[in-house]
Scaffold this motif. Structure first.
Motif, mmCIF file in Angstrom:
data_model
loop_
_atom_site.group_PDB
_atom_site.id
_atom_site.type_symbol
_atom_site.label_atom_id
_atom_site.label_comp_id
_atom_site.label_asym_id
_atom_site.label_seq_id
_atom_site.Cartn_x
_atom_site.Cartn_y
_atom_site.Cartn_z
ATOM 1 N N LYS A 247 0.852 -1.190 0.000
ATOM 2 C CA LYS A 247 0.000 0.000 0.000
ATOM 3 C C LYS A 247 0.884 1.234 0.000
ATOM 4 C CE LYS A 247 -4.340 -1.384 1.508
ATOM 5 N NZ LYS A 247 -5.584 -1.040 1.951
ATOM 6 N N VAL A 248 0.416 2.246 -0.702
ATOM 7 C CA VAL A 248 1.180 3.492 -0.780
ATOM 8 C C VAL A 248 0.404 4.577 -0.045
ATOM 9 C CG1 VAL A 248 2.174 5.219 -2.327
ATOM 10 C CG2 VAL A 248 2.148 2.791 -3.007
ATOM 11 N N SER A 278 -2.565 -1.360 10.783
ATOM 12 C CA SER A 278 -2.677 -2.387 9.736
ATOM 13 C C SER A 278 -2.231 -3.746 10.290
ATOM 14 C CB SER A 278 -1.843 -1.983 8.508
ATOM 15 O OG SER A 278 -0.469 -1.933 8.839
ATOM 16 N N PRO A 279 -2.716 -4.836 9.673
ATOM 17 C CA PRO A 279 -2.376 -6.156 10.214
ATOM 18 C C PRO A 279 -0.903 -6.525 10.013
ATOM 19 C CG PRO A 279 -3.673 -6.361 8.192
ATOM 20 C CD PRO A 279 -3.607 -4.893 8.507
ATOM 21 N N ALA A 280 -0.414 -7.433 10.843
ATOM 22 C CA ALA A 280 0.966 -7.918 10.704
ATOM 23 C C ALA A 280 1.161 -8.441 9.288
ATOM 24 C CB ALA A 280 1.220 -9.025 11.719
ATOM 25 N N GLY A 281 2.319 -8.201 8.723
ATOM 26 C CA GLY A 281 2.611 -8.679 7.374
ATOM 27 C C GLY A 281 2.278 -7.654 6.297
ATOM 28 N N ALA A 282 1.580 -6.561 6.676
ATOM 29 C CA ALA A 282 1.210 -5.541 5.674
ATOM 30 C C ALA A 282 2.476 -4.866 5.134
ATOM 31 C CB ALA A 282 0.295 -4.502 6.307
ATOM 32 N N GLY A 283 2.398 -4.386 3.905
ATOM 33 C CA GLY A 283 3.528 -3.675 3.299
ATOM 34 C C GLY A 283 3.123 -2.240 2.993
ATOM 35 N N TRP A 284 4.006 -1.298 3.296
ATOM 36 C CA TRP A 284 3.714 0.127 3.083
ATOM 37 C C TRP A 284 4.890 0.834 2.425
ATOM 38 C CZ3 TRP A 284 -0.985 2.248 4.082
ATOM 39 C CH2 TRP A 284 -1.842 1.550 4.951
ATOM 40 N N ALA A 285 4.591 1.645 1.422
ATOM 41 C CA ALA A 285 5.581 2.589 0.901
ATOM 42 C C ALA A 285 5.045 3.969 1.282
ATOM 43 C CB ALA A 285 5.701 2.469 -0.607
ATOM 44 N N VAL A 286 5.890 4.741 1.964
ATOM 45 C CA VAL A 286 5.413 5.978 2.586
ATOM 46 C C VAL A 286 6.084 7.191 1.939
ATOM 47 C CG1 VAL A 286 5.112 7.186 4.780
ATOM 48 C CG2 VAL A 286 5.117 4.685 4.751
ATOM 49 N N GLY A 287 5.264 8.127 1.497
ATOM 50 C CA GLY A 287 5.781 9.334 0.850
ATOM 51 C C GLY A 287 5.751 10.515 1.791
ATOM 52 N N THR A 288 6.720 10.543 2.706
ATOM 53 C CA THR A 288 6.901 11.733 3.559
ATOM 54 C C THR A 288 8.332 11.732 4.089
ATOM 55 O OG1 THR A 288 5.809 13.160 5.174
ATOM 56 C CG2 THR A 288 6.076 10.855 5.835
#
Ligand code: 13P
Ligand code: SF4
Length: 366
Positions: A247-248, A278-288
């Protein structure tokens, strides 16, 4: 600041900060913005985004607030706290490049020019908190409000209800200084890009014709944050290709194509909550800002968290608040001296307070 602080061993600086903080107790409240480096952030009594911190500042009851953030945040804290509370910014050179893109006289001039061309519509100035106190004062005097990245939509919706302000000819918003937050907010409300025009303070008449002003609902100041300009749609495509399902989430100071391509956009506190919840194992790309993203990754070891870009997005101003400066202000407080006090003049504070309090009274999106 005395040179001895920069010469001191880093571990010794941290040890002394902890000692001073204990000694000063409830007299001092340390506020830390999410973009602060870990070495400083760990000492904060309260952390948060701009809105949360300004509300914390108003309610601490401490005699001294040491604001580990940037100039505009410390100014807002000074405006919202009682006169006998001293707000301290450990390094006075910690400004905000975006806030510097809007001067009070230019905003007042733009407001006059736009009101003259608006053919009877009310022009409501909405000023992002990332602005000088004098710009907030222009806003407060003109019946406008401040907003932050977490409540911009509520404030914009309030501004476009002209019946609240006694007008019948419709309403327009002059949004300064961040064009991106304003454009992203207008689009989230269902408006089109064509409903927005950009006011360039360096151009004659802002670079706009009367007709362009009449046809627009949002007049956006030509300001931006260089930290959030580094994020692109290409980066979003790449992280999704590299890790399907990621998720972005980006800050609304990013350009509108980036916000449109992301899954979510929000203030620093909203980003933190989305990742934490978010649940364990979730993936995040964060733009800040990179310091916040690195901390998010460390605080969520059961998730995959990365910066959206490969090149670091650093807010140089936030980074100026370092442990030596923090120790220096605490040492001075322990000896009864207030250094680096942020003091907004009473006349500016009175008008700026109207704009900040209007924002706080408009229901926040949280
Ligand atoms: P937040 O209000 O989301 O913390 O943002 C402040 C800021 O300066 C972002 O660049
Ligand atoms: Fe200002 Fe950008 Fe730094 Fe935020 S990240 S304080 S808007 S320069």
């Amino acid at each position: 600041m005395d040179e001895k602080y920069t010469r001191m061993a880093p571990a010794e600086v941290l040890r002394r900060i902890a000692e001073r903080k204990k000694q000063l107790g409830g007299e001092v409240c340390i506020l830390g913005h999410h973009y602060q480096r870990d070495e400083v952030f760990q000492f904060a009594d309260f952390t948060g985004d701009s809105l949360k911190l300004s509300q914390q500042a108003a309610g601490t009851g401490a005699r001294y607030i040491v604001f580990c953030g940037v100039q505009f945040m410390a100014e807002s804290a000074d405006i919202l706290t009682p006169a006998d509370c001293a707000v301290i910014l450990p390094d006075l050179s910690a400004g905000c490049e975006m806030a510097d893109m809007a001067e009070a006289d230019d905003v007042a001039g733009a407001l006059n020019r736009i009101s003259d061309a608006a053919a009877g519509a009310i022009v409501v100035p909405i000023t992002y908190v990332n602005s000088a106190a004098a710009v907030k004062a222009v806003t407060g005097r003109a019946g406008g409000a401040c907003c932050t990245s977490s409540n911009a939509r509520s404030v914009f919706e309030w501004a476009l209800r002209p019946e609240d302000k006694g007008g019948a000819g419709g309403a327009k918003i002059l949004a300064a200084p961040d064009q991106h937050l304003a454009r992203n907010t207008a689009l989230a409300m269902g408006y089109e890009l064509d409903d927005c025009v950009m006011y360039d303070p360096a151009a004659e008449n802002g670079g706009l014709t009367d007709e362009q002003i009449r046809d627009a609902t949002f007049i956006l100041w030509k300001g931006y944050c260089y930290v959030h300009q580094v994020f692109t749609v290409k980066q979003i495509e790449r992280v999704r290709r590299d890790r399907p399902g990621i998720k972005v989430i980006v800050h609304p100071e990013c350009p509108h194509e980036v916000v449109a391509a992301a899954d979510l956009a929000g203030s620093t506190e909203q980003i933190l909550r989305a990742v934490a919840d978010s649940p364990a194992g979730a993936g995040w790309a964060v733009g800040t800002e990179v310091h916040m993203v690195a901390r998010l990754a460390g605080d969520n070891p059961d998730k995959y968290v990365r910066l959206l870009s490969d090149t670091p997005a650093v807010c140089e101003s936030m980074s100026r608040i370092d442990p030596p400066h923090l120790l220096w202000v605490l040492d001075n407080l322990a000896e009864g001296r207030v250094v680096n006090r942020i003091s907004v003049s009473a006349t500016i504070a009175a008008d700026a307070r109207k704009a900040l309090e209007r924002m706080i009274s408009i229901k926040a999106e949280r």
